[in-house]
Design an enzyme around this catalytic site. Structure first.
Site, PDB file in Angstrom:
ATOM      1  N   GLN A 195      32.482 -24.747 -46.369  1.00  0.00           N
ATOM      2  CA  GLN A 195      33.900 -24.618 -46.698  1.00  0.00           C
ATOM      3  C   GLN A 195      34.390 -25.969 -47.219  1.00  0.00           C
ATOM      4  O   GLN A 195      34.680 -26.886 -46.462  1.00  0.00           O
ATOM      5  CB  GLN A 195      34.677 -24.161 -45.473  1.00  0.00           C
ATOM      6  CG  GLN A 195      34.179 -22.849 -44.887  1.00  0.00           C
ATOM      7  CD  GLN A 195      34.368 -21.676 -45.830  1.00  0.00           C
ATOM      8  OE1 GLN A 195      35.486 -21.194 -46.032  1.00  0.00           O
ATOM      9  NE2 GLN A 195      33.289 -21.194 -46.427  1.00  0.00           N
TER      10      GLN A 195
ATOM     11  N   ALA B 274      43.255 -17.379 -41.940  1.00  0.00           N
ATOM     12  CA  ALA B 274      41.912 -17.535 -42.504  1.00  0.00           C
ATOM     13  C   ALA B 274      41.923 -18.412 -43.753  1.00  0.00           C
ATOM     14  O   ALA B 274      42.978 -18.840 -44.238  1.00  0.00           O
ATOM     15  CB  ALA B 274      41.317 -16.170 -42.809  1.00  0.00           C
ATOM     16  N   HIS B 275      40.726 -18.645 -44.284  1.00  0.00           N
ATOM     17  CA  HIS B 275      40.585 -19.576 -45.407  1.00  0.00           C
ATOM     18  C   HIS B 275      41.291 -19.066 -46.663  1.00  0.00           C
ATOM     19  O   HIS B 275      41.318 -17.895 -46.962  1.00  0.00           O
ATOM     20  CB  HIS B 275      39.107 -19.892 -45.696  1.00  0.00           C
ATOM     21  CG  HIS B 275      38.252 -18.716 -46.016  1.00  0.00           C
ATOM     22  ND1 HIS B 275      36.898 -18.814 -46.197  1.00  0.00           N
ATOM     23  CD2 HIS B 275      38.534 -17.414 -46.200  1.00  0.00           C
ATOM     24  CE1 HIS B 275      36.395 -17.632 -46.475  1.00  0.00           C
ATOM     25  NE2 HIS B 275      37.371 -16.769 -46.479  1.00  0.00           N
ATOM     26  N   ASN B 276      41.895 -20.026 -47.367  1.00  0.00           N
ATOM     27  CA  ASN B 276      42.561 -19.797 -48.650  1.00  0.00           C
ATOM     28  C   ASN B 276      43.810 -18.923 -48.571  1.00  0.00           C
ATOM     29  O   ASN B 276      44.293 -18.436 -49.590  1.00  0.00           O
ATOM     30  CB  ASN B 276      41.583 -19.219 -49.679  1.00  0.00           C
ATOM     31  CG  ASN B 276      40.448 -20.170 -49.970  1.00  0.00           C
ATOM     32  OD1 ASN B 276      39.316 -19.939 -49.548  1.00  0.00           O
ATOM     33  ND2 ASN B 276      40.735 -21.263 -50.661  1.00  0.00           N
TER      34      ASN B 276
END
Length: 343
Positions: free
Chosen positions: A197, A238-240
Protein backbone atom coordinates in the site's frame (compact mmCIF):
# COMPACT_ATOMS: atom_id res chain seq x y z
CA UNK A 1 -12.11 26.96 38.44
CA UNK A 2 -13.09 28.80 35.27
CA UNK A 3 -15.97 31.26 35.64
CA UNK A 4 -17.82 33.40 33.12
CA UNK A 5 -20.13 36.35 33.66
CA UNK A 6 -23.46 36.71 31.90
CA UNK A 7 -21.90 39.48 29.81
CA UNK A 8 -19.10 37.12 28.73
CA UNK A 9 -21.64 34.42 27.89
CA UNK A 10 -23.48 36.91 25.70
CA UNK A 11 -20.26 37.69 23.86
CA UNK A 12 -19.45 34.00 23.34
CA UNK A 13 -22.92 33.09 22.08
CA UNK A 14 -23.95 36.31 20.38
CA UNK A 15 -27.05 36.27 22.58
CA UNK A 16 -29.13 39.03 24.12
CA UNK A 17 -28.79 39.15 27.90
CA UNK A 18 -31.58 39.80 30.39
CA UNK A 19 -30.63 40.19 34.04
CA UNK A 20 -27.49 41.08 35.97
CA UNK A 21 -24.58 40.94 33.54
CA UNK A 22 -22.12 40.41 36.41
CA UNK A 23 -23.54 37.10 37.69
CA UNK A 24 -21.09 34.22 37.22
CA UNK A 25 -21.36 30.59 36.16
CA UNK A 26 -18.72 27.86 36.27
CA UNK A 27 -20.49 24.77 34.95
CA UNK A 28 -22.92 23.63 32.27
CA UNK A 29 -25.71 21.33 33.46
CA UNK A 30 -28.99 19.78 32.28
CA UNK A 31 -32.05 21.82 33.16
CA UNK A 32 -33.44 19.36 35.72
CA UNK A 33 -30.14 19.11 37.62
CA UNK A 34 -28.81 22.66 37.29
CA UNK A 35 -28.28 24.77 40.40
CA UNK A 36 -26.47 27.86 41.65
CA UNK A 37 -23.47 28.66 39.45
CA UNK A 38 -24.74 26.57 36.53
CA UNK A 39 -25.77 27.58 33.03
CA UNK A 40 -28.34 25.47 31.22
CA UNK A 41 -30.33 25.65 27.99
CA UNK A 42 -33.79 24.96 26.58
CA UNK A 43 -33.85 23.72 23.00
CA UNK A 44 -37.05 21.64 23.02
CA UNK A 45 -40.19 23.77 23.60
CA UNK A 46 -42.05 20.88 25.27
CA UNK A 47 -39.77 21.25 28.30
CA UNK A 48 -40.63 24.94 28.75
CA UNK A 49 -43.11 24.01 31.51
CA UNK A 50 -40.14 23.03 33.69
CA UNK A 51 -38.50 26.46 33.50
CA UNK A 52 -40.38 27.68 36.57
CA UNK A 53 -38.70 24.93 38.62
CA UNK A 54 -35.23 25.38 37.12
CA UNK A 55 -32.61 26.55 39.63
CA UNK A 56 -29.84 27.41 37.16
CA UNK A 57 -28.15 30.78 37.47
CA UNK A 58 -28.46 31.38 33.71
CA UNK A 59 -30.78 29.84 31.11
CA UNK A 60 -30.17 30.06 27.35
CA UNK A 61 -33.33 29.90 25.26
CA UNK A 62 -35.15 31.26 22.22
CA UNK A 63 -37.03 34.56 22.31
CA UNK A 64 -40.47 32.90 22.30
CA UNK A 65 -39.62 31.04 25.53
CA UNK A 66 -38.45 34.17 27.37
CA UNK A 67 -41.87 34.66 29.00
CA UNK A 68 -41.51 31.35 30.87
CA UNK A 69 -38.32 32.37 32.70
CA UNK A 70 -37.95 35.21 35.19
CA UNK A 71 -34.27 34.77 36.08
CA UNK A 72 -31.04 35.62 34.27
CA UNK A 73 -31.53 34.74 30.61
CA UNK A 74 -29.61 34.67 27.35
CA UNK A 75 -31.86 34.85 24.30
CA UNK A 76 -30.13 33.04 21.43
CA UNK A 77 -31.04 31.82 17.95
CA UNK A 78 -30.08 28.20 18.64
CA UNK A 79 -29.81 27.17 22.32
CA UNK A 80 -28.06 23.89 21.53
CA UNK A 81 -25.33 25.64 19.53
CA UNK A 82 -25.01 28.21 22.33
CA UNK A 83 -24.64 25.35 24.82
CA UNK A 84 -21.85 23.84 22.71
CA UNK A 85 -19.95 27.14 22.62
CA UNK A 86 -20.30 27.73 26.35
CA UNK A 87 -19.33 24.12 27.12
CA UNK A 88 -16.12 24.68 25.14
CA UNK A 89 -15.38 27.85 27.10
CA UNK A 90 -15.90 26.04 30.44
CA UNK A 91 -14.26 22.77 29.38
CA UNK A 92 -12.26 21.13 32.19
CA UNK A 93 -10.87 18.22 30.14
CA UNK A 94 -7.12 17.87 30.91
CA UNK A 95 -4.51 17.87 28.15
CA UNK A 96 -3.37 14.45 26.88
CA UNK A 97 0.17 15.51 27.90
CA UNK A 98 1.90 18.54 29.41
CA UNK A 99 5.52 19.18 28.48
CA UNK A 100 7.89 16.57 27.08
CA UNK A 101 8.19 13.42 29.18
CA UNK A 102 11.74 12.10 29.85
CA UNK A 103 10.73 8.67 28.52
CA UNK A 104 9.56 10.00 25.15
CA UNK A 105 11.75 8.85 22.23
CA UNK A 106 12.20 11.67 19.72
CA UNK A 107 14.32 11.43 16.57
CA UNK A 108 17.10 13.99 16.41
CA UNK A 109 15.84 15.42 13.11
CA UNK A 110 12.18 15.66 14.13
CA UNK A 111 10.81 19.19 13.85
CA UNK A 112 8.89 20.37 16.90
CA UNK A 113 6.98 23.64 16.87
CA UNK A 114 6.56 25.92 19.86
CA UNK A 115 4.84 24.66 23.01
CA UNK A 116 4.67 21.02 21.86
CA UNK A 117 3.82 18.41 24.52
CA UNK A 118 4.76 14.73 24.24
CA UNK A 119 3.64 12.14 26.80
CA UNK A 120 5.44 9.23 28.41
CA UNK A 121 6.80 6.48 26.14
CA UNK A 122 5.66 8.18 22.95
CA UNK A 123 7.82 7.58 19.87
CA UNK A 124 8.47 10.33 17.30
CA UNK A 125 10.37 8.90 14.33
CA UNK A 126 12.76 10.51 11.87
CA UNK A 127 11.44 13.23 9.58
CA UNK A 128 8.33 13.94 11.65
CA UNK A 129 7.03 17.52 11.81
CA UNK A 130 4.81 18.68 14.67
CA UNK A 131 3.23 22.14 14.51
CA UNK A 132 2.88 24.66 17.32
CA UNK A 133 0.87 23.55 20.37
CA UNK A 134 0.57 19.94 19.20
CA UNK A 135 -0.11 17.50 22.05
CA UNK A 136 0.94 13.85 21.72
CA UNK A 137 -0.46 11.57 24.43
CA UNK A 138 1.36 8.80 26.27
CA UNK A 139 2.31 5.77 24.22
CA UNK A 140 1.62 7.32 20.82
CA UNK A 141 3.66 6.33 17.76
CA UNK A 142 4.29 8.88 15.00
CA UNK A 143 5.89 7.22 11.97
CA UNK A 144 8.59 8.45 9.61
CA UNK A 145 7.94 11.69 7.75
CA UNK A 146 4.46 12.15 9.21
CA UNK A 147 3.22 15.71 9.67
CA UNK A 148 0.76 17.02 12.26
CA UNK A 149 -0.60 20.58 12.08
CA UNK A 150 -0.79 23.15 14.86
CA UNK A 151 -3.11 22.73 17.86
CA UNK A 152 -3.88 19.10 17.03
CA UNK A 153 -4.24 16.76 20.02
CA UNK A 154 -3.74 12.99 20.15
CA UNK A 155 -4.86 11.01 23.17
CA UNK A 156 -2.96 7.97 24.45
CA UNK A 157 -1.78 5.13 22.22
CA UNK A 158 -2.71 6.65 18.88
CA UNK A 159 -0.67 5.23 15.99
CA UNK A 160 0.17 7.43 13.01
CA UNK A 161 1.98 5.51 10.28
CA UNK A 162 4.71 6.85 8.00
CA UNK A 163 4.00 9.81 5.69
CA UNK A 164 0.52 10.44 7.05
CA UNK A 165 -0.53 14.10 6.95
CA UNK A 166 -2.85 15.52 9.61
CA UNK A 167 -4.03 19.13 9.53
CA UNK A 168 -4.51 21.78 12.20
CA UNK A 169 -6.96 21.85 15.12
CA UNK A 170 -7.74 18.13 14.95
CA UNK A 171 -8.63 15.87 17.88
CA UNK A 172 -7.91 12.13 17.79
CA UNK A 173 -9.06 9.89 20.61
CA UNK A 174 -7.18 6.98 22.20
CA UNK A 175 -6.30 3.83 20.32
CA UNK A 176 -6.99 5.08 16.80
CA UNK A 177 -4.74 3.87 13.97
CA UNK A 178 -4.18 6.01 10.88
CA UNK A 179 -2.23 4.84 7.86
CA UNK A 180 -2.20 1.06 8.35
CA UNK A 181 -2.18 -1.10 5.22
CA UNK A 182 -5.32 -1.24 3.13
CA UNK A 183 -6.83 -4.64 2.35
CA UNK A 184 -5.11 -5.17 -0.99
CA UNK A 185 -4.39 -8.67 -2.31
CA UNK A 186 -4.23 -10.42 -5.67
CA UNK A 187 -5.28 -14.06 -6.01
CA UNK A 188 -2.92 -16.27 -7.97
CA UNK A 189 -4.66 -19.64 -8.33
CA UNK A 190 -5.67 -19.75 -4.69
CA UNK A 191 -2.61 -18.02 -3.26
CA UNK A 192 -2.99 -14.51 -1.89
CA UNK A 193 -0.29 -12.06 -2.96
CA UNK A 194 -0.05 -8.92 -0.83
CA UNK A 195 -0.12 -5.62 -2.72
CA UNK A 196 2.08 -3.02 -0.97
CA UNK A 197 0.00 0.00 0.00
CA UNK A 198 2.08 2.84 -1.40
CA UNK A 199 -0.30 5.74 -0.87
CA UNK A 200 -0.90 7.49 2.43
CA UNK A 201 -3.65 9.26 4.40
CA UNK A 202 -4.36 12.99 4.22
CA UNK A 203 -6.55 14.47 6.93
CA UNK A 204 -7.71 18.08 6.76
CA UNK A 205 -8.22 20.74 9.43
CA UNK A 206 -10.71 20.63 12.34
CA UNK A 207 -11.26 16.89 11.97
CA UNK A 208 -12.31 14.87 15.02
CA UNK A 209 -11.78 11.10 15.17
CA UNK A 210 -13.10 8.89 17.97
CA UNK A 211 -11.42 6.06 19.85
CA UNK A 212 -10.22 2.85 18.19
CA UNK A 213 -11.06 3.94 14.65
CA UNK A 214 -8.90 2.70 11.75
CA UNK A 215 -8.19 4.64 8.57
CA UNK A 216 -6.19 2.66 6.00
CA UNK A 217 -3.60 4.16 3.70
CA UNK A 218 -4.24 4.19 -0.04
CA UNK A 219 -2.95 1.53 -2.40
CA UNK A 220 -1.47 4.04 -4.87
CA UNK A 221 -3.29 7.33 -4.26
CA UNK A 222 -4.10 8.66 -0.78
CA UNK A 223 -7.08 8.09 1.48
CA UNK A 224 -8.54 11.57 2.04
CA UNK A 225 -10.56 13.03 4.92
CA UNK A 226 -11.52 16.64 4.16
CA UNK A 227 -11.86 19.53 6.63
CA UNK A 228 -14.48 19.60 9.39
CA UNK A 229 -15.28 15.87 9.24
CA UNK A 230 -16.37 14.12 12.46
CA UNK A 231 -15.75 10.37 12.77
CA UNK A 232 -16.93 8.45 15.82
CA UNK A 233 -15.48 5.41 17.60
CA UNK A 234 -14.67 2.07 15.99
CA UNK A 235 -15.06 3.00 12.35
CA UNK A 236 -13.28 1.19 9.52
CA UNK A 237 -12.33 3.50 6.65
CA UNK A 238 -10.71 1.44 3.90
CA UNK A 239 -8.00 2.40 1.44
CA UNK A 240 -8.59 5.22 -1.05
CA UNK A 241 -11.86 6.33 0.52
CA UNK A 242 -12.57 10.06 0.11
CA UNK A 243 -14.83 11.70 2.72
CA UNK A 244 -16.09 15.19 1.89
CA UNK A 245 -16.20 18.40 3.94
CA UNK A 246 -18.43 18.44 7.00
CA UNK A 247 -19.56 14.82 6.84
CA UNK A 248 -20.32 13.04 10.12
CA UNK A 249 -20.26 9.30 10.90
CA UNK A 250 -21.41 7.77 14.21
CA UNK A 251 -19.85 4.59 15.57
CA UNK A 252 -19.52 1.17 14.03
CA UNK A 253 -19.71 2.15 10.36
CA UNK A 254 -17.62 0.40 7.70
CA UNK A 255 -16.69 2.05 4.39
CA UNK A 256 -15.13 -0.24 1.79
CA UNK A 257 -12.29 0.82 -0.47
CA UNK A 258 -12.28 3.53 -3.14
CA UNK A 259 -15.68 4.94 -2.20
CA UNK A 260 -16.30 8.69 -2.34
CA UNK A 261 -18.67 10.28 0.17
CA UNK A 262 -19.77 13.84 -0.55
CA UNK A 263 -19.95 16.98 1.57
CA UNK A 264 -22.31 17.43 4.54
CA UNK A 265 -23.42 13.80 4.63
CA UNK A 266 -24.65 12.08 7.80
CA UNK A 267 -24.02 8.35 7.89
CA UNK A 268 -25.98 6.54 10.62
CA UNK A 269 -24.27 4.23 13.09
CA UNK A 270 -23.46 0.61 12.16
CA UNK A 271 -23.91 1.31 8.45
CA UNK A 272 -22.04 -0.64 5.77
CA UNK A 273 -21.01 1.09 2.55
CA UNK A 274 -19.86 -0.87 -0.48
CA UNK A 275 -16.61 -0.12 -2.28
CA UNK A 276 -16.08 1.76 -5.55
CA UNK A 277 -19.30 3.77 -5.29
CA UNK A 278 -20.13 7.47 -4.91
CA UNK A 279 -22.48 9.13 -2.44
CA UNK A 280 -23.74 12.61 -3.35
CA UNK A 281 -23.47 15.72 -1.17
CA UNK A 282 -26.09 16.10 1.56
CA UNK A 283 -27.08 12.44 1.85
CA UNK A 284 -28.47 11.23 5.20
CA UNK A 285 -28.31 7.46 5.75
CA UNK A 286 -30.17 6.24 8.82
CA UNK A 287 -28.67 3.70 11.21
CA UNK A 288 -27.74 0.22 10.00
CA UNK A 289 -27.98 1.31 6.39
CA UNK A 290 -26.51 -1.05 3.81
CA UNK A 291 -25.42 0.93 0.76
CA UNK A 292 -24.66 -1.30 -2.22
CA UNK A 293 -24.94 1.20 -5.09
CA UNK A 294 -24.07 4.84 -5.70
CA UNK A 295 -26.48 7.48 -4.39
CA UNK A 296 -26.79 10.31 -6.89
CA UNK A 297 -29.26 12.65 -5.15
CA UNK A 298 -29.30 14.14 -1.67
CA UNK A 299 -32.02 12.98 0.71
CA UNK A 300 -32.71 10.54 3.52
CA UNK A 301 -32.14 6.83 2.84
CA UNK A 302 -32.88 3.80 5.04
CA UNK A 303 -32.48 0.04 4.88
CA UNK A 304 -32.34 -1.22 8.46
CA UNK A 305 -35.39 -3.04 9.88
CA UNK A 306 -36.89 -1.16 12.86
CA UNK A 307 -37.22 -3.06 16.12
CA UNK A 308 -40.22 -5.38 16.57
CA UNK A 309 -41.17 -7.90 19.19
CA UNK A 310 -39.55 -11.25 18.47
CA UNK A 311 -42.92 -12.70 17.50
CA UNK A 312 -43.57 -9.90 15.00
CA UNK A 313 -40.02 -10.08 13.65
CA UNK A 314 -40.29 -13.85 13.03
CA UNK A 315 -43.45 -13.28 11.01
CA UNK A 316 -41.77 -10.48 9.04
CA UNK A 317 -38.72 -12.65 8.32
CA UNK A 318 -40.91 -15.55 7.18
CA UNK A 319 -42.81 -13.25 4.81
CA UNK A 320 -39.59 -11.81 3.41
CA UNK A 321 -38.42 -15.33 2.54
CA UNK A 322 -41.71 -15.89 0.68
CA UNK A 323 -41.60 -12.65 -1.32
CA UNK A 324 -40.51 -14.33 -4.56
CA UNK A 325 -43.25 -16.94 -4.29
CA UNK A 326 -45.84 -14.28 -3.45
CA UNK A 327 -44.67 -12.17 -6.39
CA UNK A 328 -45.19 -15.08 -8.79
CA UNK A 329 -48.67 -15.71 -7.42
CA UNK A 330 -49.55 -12.01 -7.72
CA UNK A 331 -48.41 -11.90 -11.33
CA UNK A 332 -50.51 -14.99 -12.08
CA UNK A 333 -53.58 -13.32 -10.54
CA UNK A 334 -52.92 -10.11 -12.50
CA UNK A 335 -52.71 -12.14 -15.71
CA UNK A 336 -56.07 -13.78 -15.00
CA UNK A 337 -57.66 -10.39 -14.24
CA UNK A 338 -56.31 -8.90 -17.49
CA UNK A 339 -57.63 -11.87 -19.48
CA UNK A 340 -61.10 -11.45 -17.95
CA UNK A 341 -61.06 -7.74 -18.85
CA UNK A 342 -60.30 -8.63 -22.46
CA UNK A 343 -63.13 -11.19 -22.54
Amino acid sequence: MMTLTLAELAKITGGELHGDETVCVSRVAPMDKAGEGDVTFLSNPKYAVHLAECKATVVMLKAEQRKHCSGHVLVVDDPYVAFAKVAQALDTTPKPADGIAPSAVIASDAILGQNVSIGANAVIETGVSLGDNVVIGAGCFIGKNATIGQNTKLWANVTIYHQVQIGADCLIQAGTVIGSDGFGYANDRGEWIKIPQLGSVRIGNRVEIGACTTIDRGALDDTIIEDNVVLDNQLQIAHNVHIGYGTVMPGGTIVAGSTTIGKYCAIGGASVINGHITIADGVNITGMGMVMRSIEEKGVYSSGIPLQTNKQWRKTAARVHRIEEMNKRLKAVEKIVEQKKED
